[in-house]
Design a protein around this motif. Sequence first.
Motif, PDB file in Angstrom:
ATOM      1  N   HIS A  47       0.852  -1.177   0.000  1.00 28.00           N
ATOM      2  CA  HIS A  47       0.000   0.000   0.000  1.00 28.00           C
ATOM      3  C   HIS A  47       0.891   1.232   0.000  1.00 28.00           C
ATOM      4  CE1 HIS A  47      -4.091   1.611   1.353  1.00 28.00           C
ATOM      5  NE2 HIS A  47      -3.336   2.673   1.201  1.00 28.00           N
ATOM      6  N   ALA A  48       0.760   2.048  -1.031  1.00 30.58           N
ATOM      7  CA  ALA A  48       1.607   3.236  -1.106  1.00 30.58           C
ATOM      8  C   ALA A  48       0.968   4.398  -0.361  1.00 30.58           C
ATOM      9  CB  ALA A  48       1.821   3.631  -2.561  1.00 30.58           C
ATOM     10  N   LEU A  49       1.809   5.198   0.262  1.00 32.73           N
ATOM     11  CA  LEU A  49       1.343   6.418   0.911  1.00 32.73           C
ATOM     12  C   LEU A  49       2.049   7.559   0.192  1.00 32.73           C
ATOM     13  CD1 LEU A  49      -0.462   7.314   3.197  1.00 32.73           C
ATOM     14  CD2 LEU A  49       1.475   7.118   4.745  1.00 32.73           C
ATOM     15  N   LEU A  50       1.250   8.359  -0.513  1.00 26.98           N
ATOM     16  CA  LEU A  50       1.851   9.395  -1.354  1.00 26.98           C
ATOM     17  C   LEU A  50       1.435  10.775  -0.877  1.00 26.98           C
ATOM     18  CD1 LEU A  50       1.131   7.865  -4.890  1.00 26.98           C
ATOM     19  CD2 LEU A  50       3.146   7.580  -3.449  1.00 26.98           C
ATOM     20  N   GLY A  51       2.228  11.735  -1.245  1.00 25.53           N
ATOM     21  CA  GLY A  51       1.885  13.115  -0.899  1.00 25.53           C
ATOM     22  C   GLY A  51       3.103  14.000  -0.999  1.00 25.53           C
ATOM     23  N   GLU A  52       2.842  15.286  -1.109  1.00 24.35           N
ATOM     24  CA  GLU A  52       3.939  16.232  -1.188  1.00 24.35           C
ATOM     25  C   GLU A  52       4.715  16.273   0.120  1.00 24.35           C
ATOM     26  OE1 GLU A  52       3.009  20.116  -3.425  1.00 24.35           O
ATOM     27  OE2 GLU A  52       1.242  19.593  -2.285  1.00 24.35           O
ATOM     28  N   ASP A 175       9.623   3.972   5.220  1.00 26.86           N
ATOM     29  CA  ASP A 175       9.532   5.407   4.954  1.00 26.86           C
ATOM     30  C   ASP A 175      10.653   5.803   3.990  1.00 26.86           C
ATOM     31  OD1 ASP A 175       9.044   8.091   4.939  1.00 26.86           O
ATOM     32  OD2 ASP A 175       9.012   8.342   7.112  1.00 26.86           O
ATOM     33  N   GLU A 176      10.310   6.073   2.764  1.00 29.64           N
ATOM     34  CA  GLU A 176      11.256   6.454   1.713  1.00 29.64           C
ATOM     35  C   GLU A 176      12.492   5.554   1.671  1.00 29.64           C
ATOM     36  OE1 GLU A 176      11.957  10.590   1.013  1.00 29.64           O
ATOM     37  OE2 GLU A 176      10.197  11.173   2.160  1.00 29.64           O
ATOM     38  N   PRO A 177      12.278   4.254   1.478  1.00 25.33           N
ATOM     39  CA  PRO A 177      13.433   3.351   1.545  1.00 25.33           C
ATOM     40  C   PRO A 177      14.369   3.481   0.352  1.00 25.33           C
ATOM     41  CG  PRO A 177      11.493   2.140   0.860  1.00 25.33           C
ATOM     42  CD  PRO A 177      11.028   3.529   1.189  1.00 25.33           C
ATOM     43  N   THR A 178      13.883   3.955  -0.780  1.00 26.13           N
ATOM     44  CA  THR A 178      14.747   3.951  -1.956  1.00 26.13           C
ATOM     45  C   THR A 178      15.416   5.291  -2.194  1.00 26.13           C
ATOM     46  OG1 THR A 178      12.811   4.434  -3.298  1.00 26.13           O
ATOM     47  CG2 THR A 178      13.504   2.140  -3.165  1.00 26.13           C
ATOM     48  N   ALA A 179      15.161   6.257  -1.313  1.00 23.10           N
ATOM     49  CA  ALA A 179      15.731   7.588  -1.532  1.00 23.10           C
ATOM     50  C   ALA A 179      17.243   7.536  -1.674  1.00 23.10           C
ATOM     51  CB  ALA A 179      15.334   8.529  -0.396  1.00 23.10           C
ATOM     52  N   VAL A 180      17.882   6.630  -0.944  1.00 16.57           N
ATOM     53  CA  VAL A 180      19.346   6.610  -0.955  1.00 16.57           C
ATOM     54  C   VAL A 180      19.917   5.410  -1.706  1.00 16.57           C
ATOM     55  CG1 VAL A 180      19.615   7.904   1.168  1.00 16.57           C
ATOM     56  CG2 VAL A 180      19.300   5.442   1.274  1.00 16.57           C
ATOM     57  N   LEU A 181      19.068   4.625  -2.363  1.00 17.58           N
ATOM     58  CA  LEU A 181      19.571   3.409  -3.004  1.00 17.58           C
ATOM     59  C   LEU A 181      19.910   3.639  -4.472  1.00 17.58           C
ATOM     60  CD1 LEU A 181      17.226   0.629  -1.590  1.00 17.58           C
ATOM     61  CD2 LEU A 181      19.356   1.540  -0.685  1.00 17.58           C
ATOM     62  N   TYR A 205       4.113   1.712   2.164  1.00 12.14           N
ATOM     63  CA  TYR A 205       5.316   2.112   1.458  1.00 12.14           C
ATOM     64  C   TYR A 205       5.257   3.590   1.097  1.00 12.14           C
ATOM     65  CZ  TYR A 205       8.888   1.690  -2.187  1.00 12.14           C
ATOM     66  OH  TYR A 205      10.007   1.818  -2.952  1.00 12.14           O
ATOM     67  N   ILE A 206       6.202   4.366   1.619  1.00  8.94           N
ATOM     68  CA  ILE A 206       6.236   5.797   1.307  1.00  8.94           C
ATOM     69  C   ILE A 206       7.333   6.056   0.290  1.00  8.94           C
ATOM     70  CG2 ILE A 206       6.637   8.112   2.216  1.00  8.94           C
ATOM     71  CD1 ILE A 206       5.625   7.210   4.868  1.00  8.94           C
TER      72      ILE A 206
END
Lengths: 525, 363
Positions: A47-52, A175-181, A205-206
């Motif tokens: 389940h994605a959690l999206l938003g600015e 919480d934003e797991p791929t930001a640094v991958l 999943y954010i």
Amino acid sequence: MTPMPDPAPADPNTTHPLLQTIGLTKRYGDFLANDKIDLEVVPREIHALLGENGAGKSTLVKTIYGLVQPSAGELRWQGAPIRLSGPAEARSLGIGMVFQHFSLFDNLTVAENVALGLDGKEPLKAITARLADVARDYGLPLDPKREVWQLSVGERQRIEIVRALMQNPKFLILDEPTAVLTPQEADQLFVVLERLKAEGRAILYISHKLDEVKRLCDTATILRGGKKVATCNPKRETAASLARMMVGTEIKEVMPPAERRTTVPRLVVNDLTLAPAELHGVRLQNISFELKGGEILGIAGVAGNGQDELFAALSGERLVKEPGTIILDGLACGNRSITERRKMGAAFVPEERLGHGTAPRMRLSENALLTGHAASAMVRHGFIDAAATLRTVDLTTETFDVRKAKRDPEAASLSGGNLQKFVVGREILRKPAVLVVNQPTWGVDAGAAAIIRQALIDLASAGAAVLVTSQDLDELVEISDRIAVMFHGHLSEPLPRAEATRERLGLLMGGANLDRKEAPHAAGA
Amino acid sequence: MQLVLEKRAERSRTIALVSPLIAIGLTLITMSILFAVLGKNPIMALGVYFIAPLTDGYSLQEIAVKATPLVMIAIGLSLCYLANAWNIGAEGQFLMGAVAGSWIAVNTQGTDAGHWVLPAMLVAGAVAGALYALIPALCRVKFGASEILTSLMLVYVADLVLDYLVRGPWRDPAGFNFPTTAEFDPVATVPVLIEGGRLHLGSIIALVVVAGAFVLLDRTIKGFEIRVVGVAPRAARFGGFNANQLVLLTFAVSGALAGLAGIIEVAGPIGHLQPGISPGYGFTAIIVAFLGRLNPVGILIAGLFLALTFIGGEQAQITMKIPLDVTKVFQGILLFYVLACDSLILYRFKLVFTSRQVQSGAG
Ligand SMILES: Nc1ncnc2c1ncn2[C@@H]1O[C@H](COP(=O)(O)OP(=O)(O)OP(=O)(O)O)[C@@H](O)[C@H]1O
Ligand SMILES: [Mg+2]
């Protein structure tokens, strides 16, 4: 105590929600970070959690994990109302969380770090064995005996994931797991997430990367300004339609860099070699480059290849003995302090925004002063001009759309992306002659990323020299005129944008030496 | 079942304000038990300690007199502690200031030196205190020696230097062999504010110091540097602030203030140099600094409160035969509770029932 049956895999046919929030509200003063949010997550779902930035995503998941107490509303776990007194209780129910910022001790081993994060009184030996099992089972290779400092960012995140998995969660929050991958590391992560889903677990999943969400997630809940605005199936949406729901309007495209005229060299680095200051640092080896006014130079590379060390040397946080190694606007300044370099017109944005770029527990106005005291008119005869520091906050807020609960809050209370906008905006607004920036859009939503990239381009167009270090190749290709790659403390020869294909950059990032690769080719021709 | 400390998600501002009050409350409860064990009536004892001194003019003046060195020293210490520099040796800097100032007083004794003597003594006291404090600061910056240990050890050195001087070279020939200098000349004495009273100019100086510290911390870039270096060292370096320089600066300032307090004490209420000029002001000031939350105004209030315990302790000794050391016990317990209650700002207590399920491997 009797061993309980393995709680994880739920009945495959259930569609009863595993976790529900009903009218969940979190108030900070007058500010509603979460406003009556209804969310339902069922087993066997990503389940994605999206938003600015600042929409309230992190606040919502921290509430579910027991880190934040809700002001109103209800949490239900498998249909029954619950009140969480803290994360330990959430974990005991089967809720696990992987934070965006890791909490690992560099000088401890993987197993020791995992042991510190577990609640039970299990001996280290048993933990080590179990860790190895879980890691092997999920294809997340980890050596329990290695010390954390030796590991890449991706491996560090693996520790956090394995630690969460060892609690055998039914519900996992990322919480934003791929930001640094790197893209490869992200792909590996997705395989694991698919597997967890197949096992009947639920995942929240954010991410700000919408193509990723479309690929991976079954459902998406979209937040805007603390309210839920929609729940949809991301696979049936386009990235643009998702973005529209998040923002409410269309997102501006970054204007392709207009033909800029380059001027004189404003930042020159001559054969910079520097032993690491820290035990586990990287040695900078013979780094040379020249950056002209009106030009953006991108530095690509996997994190931990000397980017932080280069930043420290360029900024003056670490001094080099030979002044001529670093030349700013024609002045040798290798041995000048960061304050002097700022006075000469340089500005710097470090990668880590909390604790490095800002003092987390200080107000934004004080954090404006942190870098502004040197060259902006914020200090007169040793006295702080509080109005001037506030003006900087207001101007940054306006120009870069920083969303926050009040005019001058503590830096740590800003959402990750909004703080990023602040630390970048704070420097760009000083109109520096030379800007050195690491990871300019880390954790920033698509709209704000466009604003920041545009601002970097505009700055260069106005004649500044801009050095951007980023892990995001697309970003570098979008804004840079030339791109160089950092590997093991070496910096490659910069490639003009036209020649900087993903393939060539990828090879350089893996340590290949393109010149040598091409030599036999040329000889054969 | 076990009691654990759990990190709070948000810092509690209310607790930051009430935590010193909780600490005082807990200290009073503990003291009552202690008084009962000593066979004294706790209510009466607490009355003598904390209420009686507030009821007569003489004691009120005496409180201000005792609070003067406490506040001055604690202000200096708070700057060190904010900057993450741990000066524990204010007592030694206090003594050295007293010695250096007295040197001028002793050498001008009986001459017709004019009104420059007292100002010169104050300057000498401050400079000596600063220099003495710079020893541990330099050791930390240059060699990485723990300033906690070195500054503490230098207290005993200062104590012995003072002892040597008043027993040897500076002893009053007409003093019946008592280890003391002669009574200072009027030009070498801090004037009292009210004729015949005890309140002296030093208290005004202490108030000026409080105001100065407030302006420094709140309005100036130096004060900002001090605060940033303490709470976010890496950000401070990024800001261009030099932590080592600030260690030297805050040690020098706190040494100067301690030295100034020392010479004011000697040239004021005491009137001559002798051993035992301080009932541990330099150490009590550590408690004052923390009880006052390292905040200038808080320190002023905390300083008055701890001065009250000194006066109350003396009265309790006279009227109830409670040993004077009980005051020190009180102050120690108070510091203990202050530091313990501070943890409540960041953590909360939680009872955990160990009914944890046995966890099996995932999958
Ligand atoms: N402790 C706090 N005190 C005051 N305001 C807060 C606090 N924590 C969060 N906020 C505010 O709540 C809002 C939502 O923050 P949150 O961290 O949930 O955003 P987010 O959706 O995760 O954003 P991002 O994508 O940038 O991480 C922000 O505007 C932030 O300023
Ligand atoms: Mg967030």
